[in-house]
Motif scaffolding. Structure first.
Motif, mmCIF file in Angstrom:
data_model
loop_
_atom_site.group_PDB
_atom_site.id
_atom_site.type_symbol
_atom_site.label_atom_id
_atom_site.label_comp_id
_atom_site.label_asym_id
_atom_site.label_seq_id
_atom_site.Cartn_x
_atom_site.Cartn_y
_atom_site.Cartn_z
ATOM 1 N N SER A 1 -84.358 -11.760 -37.052
ATOM 2 C CA SER A 1 -84.147 -12.878 -36.145
ATOM 3 C C SER A 1 -83.085 -12.491 -35.116
ATOM 4 O O SER A 1 -82.318 -11.539 -35.317
ATOM 5 C CB SER A 1 -83.676 -14.119 -36.909
ATOM 6 O OG SER A 1 -82.363 -13.919 -37.412
ATOM 7 N N GLU B 1 -76.857 -20.392 -37.222
ATOM 8 C CA GLU B 1 -77.479 -19.237 -37.882
ATOM 9 C C GLU B 1 -76.748 -17.930 -37.561
ATOM 10 O O GLU B 1 -76.758 -16.991 -38.368
ATOM 11 C CB GLU B 1 -78.945 -19.120 -37.455
ATOM 12 C CG GLU B 1 -79.847 -20.223 -37.986
ATOM 13 C CD GLU B 1 -79.852 -21.466 -37.124
ATOM 14 O OE1 GLU B 1 -80.667 -22.371 -37.371
ATOM 15 O OE2 GLU B 1 -79.028 -21.545 -36.170
ATOM 16 N N ASN C 1 -83.470 -17.840 -33.391
ATOM 17 C CA ASN C 1 -84.443 -17.712 -34.492
ATOM 18 C C ASN C 1 -85.688 -16.923 -34.101
ATOM 19 O O ASN C 1 -86.591 -16.746 -34.927
ATOM 20 C CB ASN C 1 -84.848 -19.108 -34.987
ATOM 21 C CG ASN C 1 -83.702 -19.798 -35.707
ATOM 22 O OD1 ASN C 1 -83.063 -19.228 -36.581
ATOM 23 N ND2 ASN C 1 -83.420 -21.036 -35.309
ATOM 24 N N GLN D 1 -88.092 -13.908 -33.628
ATOM 25 C CA GLN D 1 -88.238 -12.697 -34.433
ATOM 26 C C GLN D 1 -88.553 -11.493 -33.557
ATOM 27 O O GLN D 1 -89.226 -11.606 -32.535
ATOM 28 C CB GLN D 1 -89.366 -12.884 -35.457
ATOM 29 C CG GLN D 1 -89.137 -14.044 -36.421
ATOM 30 C CD GLN D 1 -88.001 -13.781 -37.383
ATOM 31 O OE1 GLN D 1 -87.935 -12.729 -38.022
ATOM 32 N NE2 GLN D 1 -87.086 -14.754 -37.505
#
Length: 573
Positions: free
Chosen positions: A10, A37, A171, A173
């Motif tokens: 990510s 995150e 987030n 990828q």
């Protein structure tokens, strides 16, 4: 994560790995959309994350790591208001020349110009407060951008750098094989001054009658303590540290003339600036605080700094530590030493003795409430000689600087070049985190005015949450510069609303700030007498696991001792 045999990451993981590759150890911030995150991923790589209560304090903490370690700390903030709160910390880092990396989340790319949640021109805004401000064009370029930001923060004159991370990057990828990984940047190159400039400087110094070295925090940052100590010892030169230059050579060194600061500045015929700037802290190098004909030798890493406000007789551009060694080598050839029996030394020592006697007389006063000097007299007797000392406030910081010695470099942290209030607890948290990892038995003591504490007092919860055994001492005079006692405050209120009749500098008398510490599980002490102060200090310094706060009530009208010169009416940092 593996999909179709490939390894995927990510954006948050990629950011964390890129930071780790650049030897980033500490991150401070407040999480939220879209950066939570990133903090989690950073912890997974081994980076220490400290969640603060205000982005400004987080930024102060991250910049302190840069100063103490030479590697930038990271301040992680959310978009819009979160970043704006951090701008004060970025400006402070830039003014202090401390390396710092701020990473801010921003709105998703496909919502640009649409009025997205907390949308703000963050890259553009940060250019005013940083050396480098950029947004990666893709996930693949993140490691390259992070390496450049870290490198820029520590190369040349250190400072703040900013990286903008769109929310949709966090987030998203990416195939690990497509990432452009970058090795850790090389240490900053060490530059030397021109030999002719070194020879010219040595000649001016050796022909001076009243020389003075001024040691700035630039010398502390460059780890120049050993070479400067050798220069002082070998040439027997008097020296004056700036506030955060204290400890490069110990304050208790016989050649330290800090207690004769005004006389030293006013009468020196040759001044050597070692990582110090002729800004407001040194009165711009101009009369009436300096001789009109003073000869200035500047040693600085930044070419643009040379010649500011006063035309120097010699400019030595380079790393402070390396250039000091060049000067030492030049003097070693002729074995020159400044005589210790000159009239200059005699007058400096007389002034030192006179000022120390005045301060001692104030310190030994028995009247209650206590004055600043009495408080610092007792603090000084019990303070660990190798502790990190954080200080902020008006009189608290100014008087504390003269009363509380520093014998180790980079062990004093204060309002600095920008004169910033509110830095104290952020600085202390960073120092405690670094000490926990590198020198676990070293204590952090934060001496604050009551007004200064108010800027970031809720960071006490952060201190308790992370079990940082910091000692906070609040020197409480019920106001900004000065205040009122409780009875006088009640009389003032008889005249009407506080907003119309109370002076702007008054704060609520006898505020129990120690209860803020107690509320979060630390130990709080409310003291009014020297005996109570001594007992609270002893108990707090013996406590190695739990933070403490000592709220010291002093005379609301307590002030600095009478100065030797009538124009000394402003803060003399």
């Amino acid at each position: 994560m593996a999909l179709d045999g490939a390894e995927w990451l990510s954006g948050a993981q990629l950011i964390a790995e890129a930071l780790k590759a650049q030897n980033i150890e500490y991150m401070f911030g407040i999480v939220g959309i879209p950066v939570t995150e990133i903090a989690i991923a950073a912890q997974a790589t081994g980076i220490r994350y400290v969640g603060m209560r205000n982005e400004q304090a987080a930024c102060y903490a991250a910049s302190t790591v840069g100063y103490l370690t030479g590697r930038p700390g990271v301040c992680l903030v959310v978009s819009g208001p979160g970043l704006i709160h951090a701008l004060g910390g970025m400006a402070n880092a830039n003014m202090n020349c401390w390396p710092l990396l701020v990473i801010g989340g921003s709105s998703d790319r496909n919502q640009d110009t649409m009025g997205a949640f907390q949308e703000f021109p963050q890259v553009e805004a940060c250019r005013l407060y940083s050396k480098f401000s950029a947004r990666p064009s893709s996930l693949e370029t993140i490691p390259t951008i992070i390496e450049k930001a870290v490198r820029t923060s520590i190369y040349g004159r250190p400072g703040a750098c900013y990286i903008d991370i769109p929310g949709d990057f966090v987030n998203l990828q990416i195939n690990k094989n497509s990432v452009k990984y970058v090795e850790c940047c090389l240490p900053p190159p060490v530059s030397l001054a021109e030999h002719s400039a070194v020879s010219a400087a040595a000649s001016v110094i050796s022909h001076s009658r009243q020389p003075l070295l001024i040691i700035g925090k630039g010398a502390a940052y460059s780890r120049a303590e050993d070479s400067i100590r050798r220069l002082v010892d070998q040439c027997e030169l008097p020296f004056l540290p700036t506030p955060m230059g204290k400890g490069v050579v110990p304050d208790n060194h016989p050649n330290c003339v800090a207690a004769a600061r005004s006389r030293a500045l006013l009468h020196a015929d040759v001044i050597v600036l070692l990582g110090a700037r002729l800004n407001w802290i040194l009165h711009f190098g101009l009369p009436p605080r300096f001789r009109p004909d003073v000869k200035v030798i500047q040693v600085d890493i930044c070419a643009e700094e040379l010649g500011n406000n006063v035309r120097p007789v010699a400019t030595l551009l380079g790393d402070i530590n390396a250039v000091t060694k060049q000067i030492l080598e030049e003097f070693s050839r002729g074995l020159w030493k400044y005589p210790s029996d000159t009239e200059w030394w005699k007058r400096l020592r007389e002034t030192i003795k006179n000022n120390e006697e005045k301060a001692q007389a104030l310190a030994l006063q028995k009247s209650l409430p206590m004055n600043y000097y009495t408080v610092f007299h007792h603090v000084k007797k019990l303070l660990p000689k190798d502790c990190f000392l954080v200080s902020e406030g008006a009189n608290t910081m100014d008087i504390g600087r003269t009363m509380l010695p520093n014998n180790y470099p980079r062990h004093r942290l204060d309002a600095g070049t920008f004169g910033t209030m509110g830095v104290g607890l952020g600085f202390a948290i960073a120092a405690a985190m670094v000490a926990k990892d590198r020198t676990p038995n070293k204590q952090v003591v934060c001496v604050e005015g009551d007004s200064a504490f108010g800027f970031s007092g809720m960071e006490v919860e952060t201190i308790c949450r992370y079990k940082l055994p910091i000692l906070i001492i609040i020197v409480n005079n019920n106001g900004i510069y000065s205040g009122l006692d409780a009875d006088s405050w009640k009389e003032i209120l008889k005249f009407g609303e506080p907003s119309t009749c109370a002076l702007p500098n008054f704060l609520l008398p006898n505020s129990h700030y120690e209860q803020v510490m107690s509320a979060f599980g630390g130990k709080g002490y409310f003291v009014k007498t020297p005996e109570e102060l001594q007992n609270a200090l002893k108990a707090s310094l013996e406590e190695k696991q739990v933070p403490s706060l000592i709220n010291v009530m002093i005379d609301p009208l307590s002030a600095r001792k009478q100065q030797d010169f009538p124009w000394l009416t402003r803060s003399n940092m």
